[in-house]
Design a protein around this motif. Structure first.
Motif, PDB file in Angstrom:
ATOM      1  N   PRO A  12       0.824  -1.213   0.000  1.00 47.09           N
ATOM      2  CA  PRO A  12       0.000   0.000   0.000  1.00 47.09           C
ATOM      3  C   PRO A  12       0.859   1.264   0.000  1.00 47.09           C
ATOM      4  O   PRO A  12       1.110   1.878   1.040  1.00 47.09           O
ATOM      5  CB  PRO A  12      -0.812  -0.136   1.285  1.00 47.09           C
ATOM      6  CG  PRO A  12       0.092  -0.901   2.204  1.00 47.09           C
ATOM      7  CD  PRO A  12       0.886  -1.839   1.321  1.00 47.09           C
ATOM      8  N   CYS A  16      -3.090   3.169   4.100  1.00 43.81           N
ATOM      9  CA  CYS A  16      -4.387   2.495   4.003  1.00 43.81           C
ATOM     10  C   CYS A  16      -5.382   3.038   5.009  1.00 43.81           C
ATOM     11  O   CYS A  16      -5.094   3.123   6.202  1.00 43.81           O
ATOM     12  CB  CYS A  16      -4.247   1.004   4.284  1.00 43.81           C
ATOM     13  SG  CYS A  16      -3.668   0.064   2.901  1.00 43.81           S
ATOM     14  N   ILE A  49     -10.691  -0.886   0.825  1.00 41.43           N
ATOM     15  CA  ILE A  49      -9.426  -0.214   1.123  1.00 41.43           C
ATOM     16  C   ILE A  49      -9.307   0.999   0.202  1.00 41.43           C
ATOM     17  O   ILE A  49      -9.499   0.888  -1.015  1.00 41.43           O
ATOM     18  CB  ILE A  49      -8.230  -1.170   0.916  1.00 41.43           C
ATOM     19  CG1 ILE A  49      -8.307  -2.355   1.890  1.00 41.43           C
ATOM     20  CG2 ILE A  49      -6.895  -0.423   1.057  1.00 41.43           C
ATOM     21  CD1 ILE A  49      -8.197  -1.974   3.358  1.00 41.43           C
ATOM     22  N   TYR A  89      -6.219  -0.436  -3.746  1.00 41.53           N
ATOM     23  CA  TYR A  89      -7.164   0.654  -3.548  1.00 41.53           C
ATOM     24  C   TYR A  89      -8.384   0.620  -4.465  1.00 41.53           C
ATOM     25  O   TYR A  89      -8.281   0.348  -5.652  1.00 41.53           O
ATOM     26  CB  TYR A  89      -6.463   1.996  -3.753  1.00 41.53           C
ATOM     27  CG  TYR A  89      -5.254   2.176  -2.898  1.00 41.53           C
ATOM     28  CD1 TYR A  89      -5.363   2.208  -1.509  1.00 41.53           C
ATOM     29  CD2 TYR A  89      -3.993   2.281  -3.461  1.00 41.53           C
ATOM     30  CE1 TYR A  89      -4.247   2.356  -0.721  1.00 41.53           C
ATOM     31  CE2 TYR A  89      -2.868   2.443  -2.670  1.00 41.53           C
ATOM     32  CZ  TYR A  89      -3.001   2.473  -1.292  1.00 41.53           C
ATOM     33  OH  TYR A  89      -1.895   2.621  -0.503  1.00 41.53           O
TER      34      TYR A  89
END
Length: 117
Positions: A12, A16, A49, A89
């Motif tokens: 990420p 996140c 997310i 994402y």
């Protein structure tokens, strides 16, 4: 509170956070969004997310829940959707607009106002 754990192969890069909606909205959101990243679910909530800071200048509609750091009030959430690429994402603006539509709430942007110190 539990932290949603991303698969080890997904990094990420933008941090996140997570956006949760009651499970009754889960399948409709998943089917209508142009792109879904990692999606987690338990019996009561589904969690998408999003990049850290996706709450800036947005008022997420109730009953949606914005969770910084992807720490969520969930009971044993499991990963139910894996993205097609290496990005965890879901784009936050389409998610926000769909959440507003499903909850019957008009979108509200707080232009020039940040809730962060």
């Amino acid at each position: 509170m539990v932290r949603l754990a991303l698969p080890a192969t997904i990094v990420p890069a933008l941090g996140c956070d997570a956006v949760g909606v009651p499970a009754r909205y889960g399948f409709r959101l998943l089917a209508r969004l142009p792109r879904n990243g990692c999606v987690f679910a338990d019996a009561d909530w589904w969690w998408w997310i999003v990049p850290a800071g996706s709450d800036q200048e947005l008022t997420w509609p109730l009953p949606a829940h914005y969770a910084e750091g992807a720490y969520v009030p969930a009971h044993r959430p499991r990963l139910i959707h894996w993205p097609d690429d290496d990005s965890p994402y879901t784009p936050p603006i389409p998610l926000y607009l769909m959440a507003c539509q499903l909850t019957g709430t008009a979108p509200l942007w707080r232009v020039g106002v940040s809730g962060r110190a």
